[in-house]
Design a protein around this motif. Structure first.
Motif, PDB file in Angstrom:
ATOM      1  N   LEU A 287     -12.997  60.649  16.970  1.00 29.04           N
ATOM      2  CA  LEU A 287     -14.229  60.888  16.229  1.00 29.04           C
ATOM      3  C   LEU A 287     -14.242  62.328  15.729  1.00 29.04           C
ATOM      4  CD1 LEU A 287     -16.776  59.201  15.575  1.00 29.04           C
ATOM      5  CD2 LEU A 287     -17.797  60.067  17.674  1.00 29.04           C
ATOM      6  N   VAL A 288     -14.477  62.488  14.443  1.00 28.21           N
ATOM      7  CA  VAL A 288     -14.659  63.806  13.843  1.00 28.21           C
ATOM      8  C   VAL A 288     -16.056  63.861  13.253  1.00 28.21           C
ATOM      9  CG1 VAL A 288     -13.871  65.460  12.108  1.00 28.21           C
ATOM     10  CG2 VAL A 288     -12.197  64.041  13.321  1.00 28.21           C
ATOM     11  N   LEU A 289     -16.882  64.757  13.776  1.00 23.86           N
ATOM     12  CA  LEU A 289     -18.246  64.936  13.287  1.00 23.86           C
ATOM     13  C   LEU A 289     -18.261  66.120  12.342  1.00 23.86           C
ATOM     14  CD1 LEU A 289     -20.121  64.672  16.723  1.00 23.86           C
ATOM     15  CD2 LEU A 289     -19.300  62.828  15.273  1.00 23.86           C
ATOM     16  N   ALA A 298     -14.775  67.743  17.136  1.00 24.21           N
ATOM     17  CA  ALA A 298     -13.820  66.664  17.369  1.00 24.21           C
ATOM     18  C   ALA A 298     -14.061  66.067  18.755  1.00 24.21           C
ATOM     19  CB  ALA A 298     -12.387  67.182  17.250  1.00 24.21           C
ATOM     20  N   VAL A 299     -13.998  64.733  18.852  1.00 24.31           N
ATOM     21  CA  VAL A 299     -14.308  64.047  20.110  1.00 24.31           C
ATOM     22  C   VAL A 299     -13.206  63.038  20.424  1.00 24.31           C
ATOM     23  CG1 VAL A 299     -15.966  62.620  21.369  1.00 24.31           C
ATOM     24  CG2 VAL A 299     -16.782  64.284  19.669  1.00 24.31           C
ATOM     25  N   GLU A 300     -12.671  63.101  21.630  1.00 24.22           N
ATOM     26  CA  GLU A 300     -11.778  62.076  22.162  1.00 24.22           C
ATOM     27  C   GLU A 300     -12.526  61.308  23.236  1.00 24.22           C
ATOM     28  OE1 GLU A 300      -7.705  61.397  22.125  1.00 24.22           O
ATOM     29  OE2 GLU A 300      -9.020  61.125  20.394  1.00 24.22           O
ATOM     30  N   ILE A 301     -12.248  60.026  23.369  1.00 20.18           N
ATOM     31  CA  ILE A 301     -12.971  59.166  24.306  1.00 20.18           C
ATOM     32  C   ILE A 301     -11.958  58.408  25.157  1.00 20.18           C
ATOM     33  CG2 ILE A 301     -14.594  57.250  24.519  1.00 20.18           C
ATOM     34  CD1 ILE A 301     -15.511  58.106  21.575  1.00 20.18           C
ATOM     35  N   LYS A 302     -12.053  58.554  26.468  1.00 20.45           N
ATOM     36  CA  LYS A 302     -11.155  57.879  27.394  1.00 20.45           C
ATOM     37  C   LYS A 302     -11.971  57.193  28.482  1.00 20.45           C
ATOM     38  CE  LYS A 302      -7.345  59.687  25.580  1.00 20.45           C
ATOM     39  NZ  LYS A 302      -6.344  58.879  24.851  1.00 20.45           N
ATOM     40  N   ALA A 303     -11.625  55.959  28.799  1.00 24.30           N
ATOM     41  CA  ALA A 303     -12.353  55.221  29.834  1.00 24.30           C
ATOM     42  C   ALA A 303     -11.982  55.680  31.238  1.00 24.30           C
ATOM     43  CB  ALA A 303     -12.087  53.718  29.694  1.00 24.30           C
ATOM     44  N   THR A 304     -11.005  56.522  31.370  1.00 24.19           N
ATOM     45  CA  THR A 304     -10.544  56.956  32.691  1.00 24.19           C
ATOM     46  C   THR A 304     -11.591  57.799  33.408  1.00 24.19           C
ATOM     47  OG1 THR A 304      -8.810  58.179  33.860  1.00 24.19           O
ATOM     48  CG2 THR A 304      -9.442  59.006  31.690  1.00 24.19           C
ATOM     49  N   LEU A 335     -13.658  65.985  25.206  1.00 26.25           N
ATOM     50  CA  LEU A 335     -13.107  64.756  25.761  1.00 26.25           C
ATOM     51  C   LEU A 335     -14.189  64.113  26.620  1.00 26.25           C
ATOM     52  CD1 LEU A 335     -10.811  62.769  26.568  1.00 26.25           C
ATOM     53  CD2 LEU A 335     -10.254  64.368  28.427  1.00 26.25           C
ATOM     54  N   LEU A 336     -14.667  62.950  26.213  1.00 24.00           N
ATOM     55  CA  LEU A 336     -15.669  62.202  26.982  1.00 24.00           C
ATOM     56  C   LEU A 336     -14.958  61.178  27.857  1.00 24.00           C
ATOM     57  CD1 LEU A 336     -18.340  61.593  24.186  1.00 24.00           C
ATOM     58  CD2 LEU A 336     -18.477  63.232  26.066  1.00 24.00           C
TER      59      LEU A 336
END
Length: 362
Positions: A287-289, A298-304, A335-336
């Protein structure tokens, strides 16, 4: 509306589709109507958080309002103190975000939220009744609303297309591949996808680029508008998603997070557009806002629940690339994840628990 009294707000018109894109509607109401896009509820709305407001008073205007109108609501309805909207705090480089309290939301909690989504009607339903509601909702919207609005010659393909969208949520949209999978021509798939957008069943993130950065892939990234609807269409429960290496855990978690951020962006004081990024070396950012003044998050999303330093490498690369061509534009890389800790990792880069999107600042 045209009788000369100029009585603003006399009529409230609610529709279940984006009526501006419906070709059979001849009157646009241009200049005489304010349009608010109402998404399913955000977690902040569901749990009564003040996140999404522009004041620390706790007063909360609708998070789902259109950004331009939302800014008018917030500036007039509440005071002008520091924003509690997490997205705005990223842009403002709020230092308190780097020392957020340890999260008490577990990975299991997140997966349950993913499967429930934001539709108000399903919040108190059991998993079985909730899935029946999702299936009924999809059948009603697809088989009745869309079929009646458009020139749909292959209406039976619409439910298949929606299930395919659910199975490929968080993926780049390849219309030619969809056409092969559905046994239809590319033009038909493109047209019917437009109707799914019109009915607010899916939305897309366009590819982000600036002319001075590296070449990027042009395909948009598709998300189902509600993660609960996507999980329901696929017959998935939170227990199923908790299984080790389930292929849909990551995509549904990402769609849930993206949809939460979409709702926060719609409440931001300054308009924010959402994109995704992938360059010709396959480096990706989920995701780039981009704010209207050119600032970028900039946002990265990881389920970990146990993020690794390597999970931040694309954020660091993106920061360095943008710093080189446009110093000052990059505000934050986030990083979420589903873990408990929020930690700074590098210059303007941090990892954060996903619930920082809806937990009030401490």
């Amino acid at each position: 509306m045209d009788d000369g009294t100029n009585a603003a707000g006399r009529f409230l018109l609610t529709v279940s589709t984006n009526f501006l894109t419906v070709p059979t509607i001849s009157e646009s109401l241009a200049g005489r109507a304010t349009i608010l896009t109402l998404w399913p509820f955000s977690q902040a709305e569901l749990w009564g958080s003040s996140v999404g407001t522009h004041s620390a008073t706790g007063a909360m205007p609708p998070v789902s309002a259109h950004p331009t109108q939302q800014s008018k609501l917030t500036s007039s309805a509440v005071g002008a103190s520091r924003s509690t909207n997490t997205v705005e705090r990223w842009f403002d480089q709020d230092s308190s975000l780097r020392r957020a309290a340890r999260s008490s939301t577990s990975r299991s909690d997140y997966l349950h939220k993913v499967c429930i989504g934001g539709f108000p009607e399903v919040q108190q339903l059991s998993a079985h009744r909730r899935n029946r509601w999702f299936l009924g909702y999809a059948e009603t919207v697809v088989s009745r609303d869309i079929a009646q609005l458009g020139d749909i010659r292959r209406a039976a393909m619409l439910p298949q297309m929606l299930r395919l969208a659910a199975a490929q949520t968080s993926s780049e949209l390849n219309v030619s591949r969809w056409a092969d999978q559905l046994g239809a021509d590319r033009a038909t798939v493109q047209s019917y996808l437009g109707w799914l957008r019109t009915a607010f069943l899916v939305h897309e993130l366009s590819s982000w680029r600036r002319n001075r950065t590296s070449r990027v892939v042009q395909r948009p990234k598709l998300h189902v508008t509600d993660s609960g609807l996507a999980a329901g269409l696929l017959g998935l429960s939170a227990d199923a998603l908790a299984a080790l290496n389930h292929p849909m855990t990551g995509p549904l978690f990402e769609t849930f997070a993206v949809n939460e951020i979409v709702r926060l962006c719609s409440a931001a004081e300054m308009p924010v557009s959402l994109h995704h990024y992938r360059d010709n070396a396959q480096r990706e950012v989920d995701l780039v806002l981009e704010r209207s003044d050119g600032a970028v998050v900039a946002v990265e999303i990881k389920a970990t629940s146990s993020p690794r330093p390597d999970d931040l490498r694309n954020l660091v690369y993106f920061r360095d690339r943008l710093d080189a061509v446009e110093p000052g534009a990059f505000r934050a890389g986030v990083l979420l994840h589903s873990g408990a800790n929020t930690l700074p990792h590098d210059d303007r880069v941090l990892s954060a628990s996903l619930d920082t999107l809806w937990q009030s600042p401490r």
